[in-house]
Design a protein around this motif. Structure first.
Motif, short mmCIF file in Angstrom:
data_model
loop_
_atom_site.label_atom_id
_atom_site.label_comp_id
_atom_site.label_asym_id
_atom_site.label_seq_id
_atom_site.Cartn_x
_atom_site.Cartn_y
_atom_site.Cartn_z
N ALA A 1 0.84 -1.20 0.00
CA ALA A 1 0.00 0.00 0.00
C ALA A 1 0.88 1.25 0.00
O ALA A 1 1.86 1.33 0.74
N GLY A 2 0.54 2.21 -0.87
CA GLY A 2 1.33 3.43 -0.97
C GLY A 2 2.52 3.34 -1.90
O GLY A 2 3.22 4.33 -2.11
N GLY A 3 2.74 2.17 -2.48
CA GLY A 3 3.89 1.98 -3.36
C GLY A 3 3.65 2.30 -4.81
O GLY A 3 4.56 2.17 -5.63
N GLY A 4 2.43 2.69 -5.14
CA GLY A 4 2.14 3.09 -6.52
C GLY A 4 1.34 2.09 -7.32
O GLY A 4 0.79 2.43 -8.38
N ALA A 5 1.28 0.83 -6.85
CA ALA A 5 0.53 -0.19 -7.59
C ALA A 5 0.05 -1.26 -6.62
O ALA A 5 0.36 -2.44 -6.75
N ALA A 6 -0.73 -0.85 -5.65
CA ALA A 6 -1.18 -1.77 -4.60
C ALA A 6 -2.35 -2.64 -5.03
O ALA A 6 -2.66 -3.63 -4.38
N THR A 7 -3.01 -2.27 -6.12
CA THR A 7 -4.12 -3.06 -6.66
C THR A 7 -3.93 -3.22 -8.16
O THR A 7 -3.15 -2.48 -8.78
N TYR A 8 -4.66 -4.17 -8.73
CA TYR A 8 -4.59 -4.35 -10.18
C TYR A 8 -5.02 -3.09 -10.91
O TYR A 8 -4.38 -2.67 -11.89
N LEU A 9 -6.09 -2.44 -10.46
CA LEU A 9 -6.57 -1.23 -11.11
C LEU A 9 -5.53 -0.13 -11.05
O LEU A 9 -5.26 0.55 -12.05
N GLU A 10 -4.91 0.05 -9.88
CA GLU A 10 -3.90 1.09 -9.72
C GLU A 10 -2.67 0.80 -10.58
O GLU A 10 -2.10 1.70 -11.20
N MET A 11 -2.26 -0.47 -10.62
CA MET A 11 -1.11 -0.85 -11.43
C MET A 11 -1.34 -0.55 -12.91
O MET A 11 -0.47 0.01 -13.59
N THR A 12 -2.51 -0.89 -13.41
CA THR A 12 -2.80 -0.68 -14.83
C THR A 12 -2.84 0.80 -15.17
O THR A 12 -2.33 1.22 -16.22
N ARG A 13 -3.43 1.60 -14.30
CA ARG A 13 -3.46 3.05 -14.55
C ARG A 13 -2.05 3.62 -14.55
O ARG A 13 -1.69 4.44 -15.42
N ALA A 14 -1.23 3.21 -13.58
CA ALA A 14 0.13 3.73 -13.49
C ALA A 14 0.95 3.33 -14.72
O ALA A 14 1.70 4.15 -15.29
N ASN A 15 0.83 2.09 -15.16
CA ASN A 15 1.58 1.65 -16.33
C ASN A 15 1.12 2.36 -17.59
O ASN A 15 1.93 2.72 -18.46
N THR A 16 -0.18 2.57 -17.71
CA THR A 16 -0.71 3.26 -18.89
C THR A 16 -0.14 4.67 -18.97
O THR A 16 0.33 5.11 -20.04
N GLU A 17 -0.16 5.38 -17.87
CA GLU A 17 0.36 6.74 -17.86
C GLU A 17 1.86 6.75 -18.15
O GLU A 17 2.36 7.64 -18.86
N ALA A 18 2.60 5.78 -17.64
CA ALA A 18 4.04 5.72 -17.87
C ALA A 18 4.34 5.46 -19.35
O ALA A 18 5.25 6.07 -19.92
N ILE A 19 3.58 4.57 -19.98
CA ILE A 19 3.81 4.27 -21.39
C ILE A 19 3.45 5.50 -22.25
O ILE A 19 4.18 5.84 -23.20
N VAL A 20 2.37 6.16 -21.92
CA VAL A 20 1.99 7.36 -22.66
C VAL A 20 3.07 8.43 -22.49
O VAL A 20 3.48 9.09 -23.47
#
Length: 302
Positions: free
Chosen positions: A277-296
Motif C-alpha cells: 500500500a502506498g507503493g504506486g501499484a497496490a491493486t490491479y486497477l492502480e497498477m494498470t493506470r500507473a503503467n498506462t500513464e508511464a507508457i503514454v
C-alpha cells in the motif's frame, strides 16, 4: 441396529479422520498477488483469501513455507496462473491437486496467446493481466468457481461484488484505450526488460520490438549478441523509451540504451507484481493506470 450403524460410522470418522474432504476445506488460496487482489475484490468478506506471493516479489522465483504449502492442500479453492508463471510454487500446486484440492488455472480460461520469440516459441504467455478484457473473463471464471467450491459462501454477495468489479474493469479498459489513442501509431513500439506486454500489444495496437531478457521468464539471461541485436533494432526503429520492471534492477536496460547509440529513456513499469500500500501499484486497477500513464509519457512525445 440403526443406532449401532450410526455409532460405528461416527467412530470410524473419528479414527480415520477422513470425514468429508470438502467439508474440511476452508478458505481460498491464491498464488500471485495480482490474482490475489482480483480474487479479494470478487470475494470481499464472504470468505478468507490467502495470497502467497508478497508485494514486489518475482512471480517466477518466489518460494513459500512448508506451512503455506500445507495450506494449499486444505483450501476450498486454489487459484493460480497456470501458464508456467509461478515456477517456484508449481510443484506445491500439483501436490494440492493430488490431494484433491479444487484448483483453477486462470490462464487456461482466457484464450492465451503464445510467444513467437525463438527462446520461448510456442509456449503460452502467462502475462494476460495487461489486457483488461482478458481480466474481465478471469473475474467471471473466478467468481463462478468460488461459488461452486466454497461451501457456505454468500453467493449473492459474491455476485454483487463481481458485478461491481466488472464495471470497474470495463471503465479501466475504456480509459486505457483512450489514453493509448494519444500515442501516434508509428510510436507504439515497446522494448521491455522481458516479454511481459504481448497481450497489451495485441489489445491496443502496439508493436513489441524486443526484450532485454530473452524468453518469458526473468530466470533467463541475455547474451552479448542478444543485446547487440536488440540495440540494432532500437536504432533502426527509433524507439524513444525502454521500459524496465520497477521491482528489478534496470542495469541491463541502461546498458542496452548505451549500446543503441541513441538517447533512450528508461522508464519503470509495474509489470509482474503489485506493491505494498502506498507503493504506486497496490491493486490491479492502480497498477494498470500507473503503467498506462508511464507508457503514454514515454512514447507520446519526444
Amino acid at each position: 441396529m440403526k443406532r449401532l450403524l450410526a455409532a460405528t460410522c461416527a467412530l470410524l470418522l473419528v479414527l480415520t479422520g477422513c470425514g468429508s474432504a470438502r467439508g474440511q476445506r476452508t478458505g481460498i488460496v491464491v498464488t500471485t498477488n495480482i490474482l490475489g487482489d482480483i480474487t479479494r475484490s470478487i470475494v470481499g468478506d464472504a470468505a478468507p483469501v490467502t495470497v502467497l506471493m508478497k508485494p514486489n516479489a518475482d512471480p517466477h522465483s518466489f518460494a513459500i513455507s512448508a506451512q503455506e504449502a500445507a495450506r494449499l492442500e486444505t483450501a476450498a479453492l486454489v487459484v493460480y496462473n497456470g501458464l508456467g508463471l509461478e515456477e517456484g510454487v508449481l510443484r506445491h500446486v500439483q501436490a494440492a491437486e493430488q490431494a484433491d484440492a479444487p484448483t483453477l488455472s486462470v490462464g487456461d480460461q482466457i484464450a492465451p496467446i503464445r510467444y513467437t520469440t525463438e527462446e520461448a516459441a510456442g509456449q503460452p504467455d502467462p502475462h494476460f493481466w495487461t489486457d483488461p478484457k482478458r481480466v474481465r473473463k478471469a473475474v467471471e471464471v473466478i467468481s463462478e468457481r468460488v461459488i461452486e467450491h466454497v461451501d457456505g459462501i454468500d453467493a449473492d454477495a459474491v455476485r454483487a461484488n463481481t458485478a461491481r468489479y466488472l464495471g470497474e474493469i470495463d471503465q479501466l479498459d475504456s480509459w486505457t484505450g483512450e489514453r493509448f489513442a494519444t500515442i501516434p501509431a508509428e510510436r507504439r513500439k515497446l522494448v521491455t526488460n522481458h516479454h511481459v506486454f504481448g497481450y497489451l500489444a495485441q489489445r491496443f495496437g502496439f508493436q513489441v520490438i524486443g526484450a532485454v531478457i530473452p524468453g518469458g521468464t526473468t530466470l533467463a539471461s541475455p547474451s552479448s549478441s542478444d543485446l547487440a541485436s536488440l540495440a540494432e533494432a532500437v536504432r533502426t526503429t527509433g524507439v524513444g523509451a525502454i521500459f524496465a520492471d520497477s521491482s528489478q534492477p534496470d542495469r541491463l536496460a541502461r546498458v542496452l540504451a548505451e549500446q543503441a547509440g541513441v538517447h533512450v529513456k528508461v522508464i519503470p513499469l509495474y509489470s509482474e507484481s503489485l506493491t505494498a500500500a502506498g507503493g504506486g501499484a497496490a491493486t490491479y486497477l492502480e497498477m494498470t493506470r500507473a503503467n498506462t500513464e508511464a507508457i503514454v509519457r514515454g512514447l507520446a512525445h519526444d
